[in-house]
Design an enzyme around this catalytic site. Structure first.
Site, PDB file in Angstrom:
ATOM      1  N   ASP A  73      29.272   8.111  -1.588  1.00  0.00           N
ATOM      2  CA  ASP A  73      28.415   7.252  -0.776  1.00  0.00           C
ATOM      3  C   ASP A  73      28.312   5.838  -1.340  1.00  0.00           C
ATOM      4  OD1 ASP A  73      27.927   9.257   1.039  1.00  0.00           O
ATOM      5  OD2 ASP A  73      26.036   9.887   0.136  1.00  0.00           O
ATOM      6  N   GLY A  74      28.310   5.705  -2.665  1.00  0.00           N
ATOM      7  CA  GLY A  74      28.203   4.385  -3.279  1.00  0.00           C
ATOM      8  C   GLY A  74      29.387   3.505  -2.942  1.00  0.00           C
ATOM      9  N   LYS A  78      29.292   0.041  -0.575  1.00  0.00           N
ATOM     10  CA  LYS A  78      29.789  -1.265  -1.002  1.00  0.00           C
ATOM     11  C   LYS A  78      30.859  -1.795  -0.058  1.00  0.00           C
ATOM     12  CE  LYS A  78      32.208  -3.529  -4.838  1.00  0.00           C
ATOM     13  NZ  LYS A  78      32.806  -3.319  -6.191  1.00  0.00           N
ATOM     14  N   ASN A 151      21.357  -0.133   2.470  1.00  0.00           N
ATOM     15  CA  ASN A 151      20.361   0.887   2.132  1.00  0.00           C
ATOM     16  C   ASN A 151      18.957   0.309   2.023  1.00  0.00           C
ATOM     17  OD1 ASN A 151      21.670   3.311   2.150  1.00  0.00           O
ATOM     18  ND2 ASN A 151      21.741   3.587  -0.064  1.00  0.00           N
ATOM     19  N   GLU A 152      18.730  -0.484   0.979  1.00  0.00           N
ATOM     20  CA  GLU A 152      17.376  -0.958   0.752  1.00  0.00           C
ATOM     21  C   GLU A 152      17.340  -2.222  -0.094  1.00  0.00           C
ATOM     22  OE1 GLU A 152      18.785   0.743  -2.537  1.00  0.00           O
ATOM     23  OE2 GLU A 152      18.098   2.269  -1.131  1.00  0.00           O
ATOM     24  N   ARG A 178      -0.871  -2.737  -5.983  1.00  0.00           N
ATOM     25  CA  ARG A 178      -0.541  -2.751  -7.406  1.00  0.00           C
ATOM     26  C   ARG A 178       0.167  -1.446  -7.732  1.00  0.00           C
ATOM     27  NH1 ARG A 178      -5.940  -5.172 -10.528  1.00  0.00           N
ATOM     28  NH2 ARG A 178      -5.820  -7.277  -9.619  1.00  0.00           N
ATOM     29  N   ASP A 180       4.305   0.193  -9.294  1.00  0.00           N
ATOM     30  CA  ASP A 180       5.624  -0.020  -9.900  1.00  0.00           C
ATOM     31  C   ASP A 180       6.608  -0.694  -8.960  1.00  0.00           C
ATOM     32  OD1 ASP A 180       4.741   1.108 -12.213  1.00  0.00           O
ATOM     33  OD2 ASP A 180       5.712   3.056 -11.916  1.00  0.00           O
ATOM     34  N   THR A 191      17.260   8.028   3.251  1.00  0.00           N
ATOM     35  CA  THR A 191      17.580   9.263   2.524  1.00  0.00           C
ATOM     36  C   THR A 191      18.020   8.977   1.093  1.00  0.00           C
ATOM     37  OG1 THR A 191      19.820   9.183   3.461  1.00  0.00           O
ATOM     38  CG2 THR A 191      18.210  10.588   4.576  1.00  0.00           C
ATOM     39  N   SER A 196      13.274   9.343  -2.360  1.00  0.00           N
ATOM     40  CA  SER A 196      12.844   9.769  -3.695  1.00  0.00           C
ATOM     41  C   SER A 196      11.438   9.286  -4.014  1.00  0.00           C
ATOM     42  CB  SER A 196      13.823   9.236  -4.749  1.00  0.00           C
ATOM     43  OG  SER A 196      15.113   9.770  -4.568  1.00  0.00           O
TER      44      SER A 196
END
Length: 296
Positions: A73-74, A78, A151-152, A178, A180, A191, A196
């Site tokens: 998928d990576g 790309k 993706n994001e 506030r 992370d 997904t 996650s």
């Protein structure tokens, strides 16, 4: 029935032996079908093929009818993102990675002789995947390929300290947070990192984006699904003297400072993905996420 796509590009993952072997198998198969084949520059270097036509991703986007991406998928993420910046070339994914959410064709003889063959003949289904673009402090001069996400787009803590964000949607104040960080995800990315972090799964054809807080310091903070026509402005507050990191599909990390603004909106370009005629997105979810499996 004649082939719909005559000039076919092959793109693999650099320095991965099993991918290179699959590229060679795929090349031989396409050659048998009488198709014109172009191999991406780095992909060709990793194979034992000689006297083959090679090209850059940009050249492939402008010259070829379809691109086949071999890998995980990576690699698909790309390659397809960059191809979409230059043209509307459709992309087919052959899975030689682990999960295979995006690379939906199997890497075996049956898939080549039946599924891929049918797709190249034009017997396929199509998914149009939306993308996001971002800019920092209204800087319009950043390279386009460094500003686009399939993706994001994520803003995350860099020093193990939570930090503050103030979010506006379409010019209207939405919320403070506030924690992370914050993920702004496309349906495709729902997904991935966003899931996650507790975000919902969106159908790839849905015209939405989702804002997912990362470990928010509040029980009231929840993921928010909005229209993909909205413009999102995120301001970094001065809480904890922050130095959060802006990441676009996990790359092009930029250190941010207090009072900087990140603007995120839908990109004009989309990634066109070809699947088998009977492709069912929910089959993919059920298989990859283990839905309906007996746990005990």
């Amino acid at each position: 029935m004649a082939f719909k796509y005559h000039k076919v590009a092959i793109i693999g993952k650099h320095y991965k032996k099993e991918v290179s072997q699959m590229v060679e198998t795929l090349y031989a198969y396409l050659q048998q079908q009488g198709l014109e084949i172009i191999i991406e520059n780095d992909t060709a270097v990793d194979t034992s093929l000689v006297n083959v036509a090679i090209a850059s991703l940009k050249e492939i986007a402008l010259r070829c009818d379809v691109a086949i991406v071999v890998g995980g998928d990576g690699n698909f993420l790309k390659a397809s993102r960059l191809l979409a910046l230059y043209s509307n070339i459709p992309v087919i994914g052959i899975n030689k990675g682990k999960l295979g959410f995006l690379t939906t064709l199997a890497a075996d003889d049956n898939a080549l002789k039946n599924d891929l063959y049918a797709i190249l003949k034009g017997d396929s289904s199509v998914t149009k995947m939306s993308m996001l673009k971002c800019r920092v402090d209204n800087n319009l001069r950043a390279p386009l390929e460094a500003s686009i996400a399939l993706n994001e787009i994520a803003i995350t803590a860099s020093r193990g300290l939570m930090f503050g964000l103030k979010v506006f949607i379409d010019g209207r104040y939405a919320f403070d947070q506030r924690g992370d960080g914050l993920i702004v995800s496309t349906p495709t990315g729902s997904t991935a990192h966003a899931m996650s972090a507790g975000g919902p799964i969106l159908n790839p054809n849905q015209n939405s984006v989702v804002l997912v807080p990362i470990c928010s310091h509040s029980l009231n903070s929840r993921p928010l699904v909005i229209s993909d026509e909205s413009v999102i402005d995120i301001y970094i507050t001065d809480y904890n003297d922050p130095e959060p990191v802006l990441s676009i599909d996990g790359r092009h990390d930029t250190i941010l400072k207090a009072h900087q603004k990140v603007t995120i909106q839908k990109a004009r370009k989309k990634v066109t993905v070809l699947h088998t005629k009977d492709y069912n997105y929910y089959d993919t979810l059920r298989e990859k996420l283990g839905w309906s499996k007996v746990l005990f």
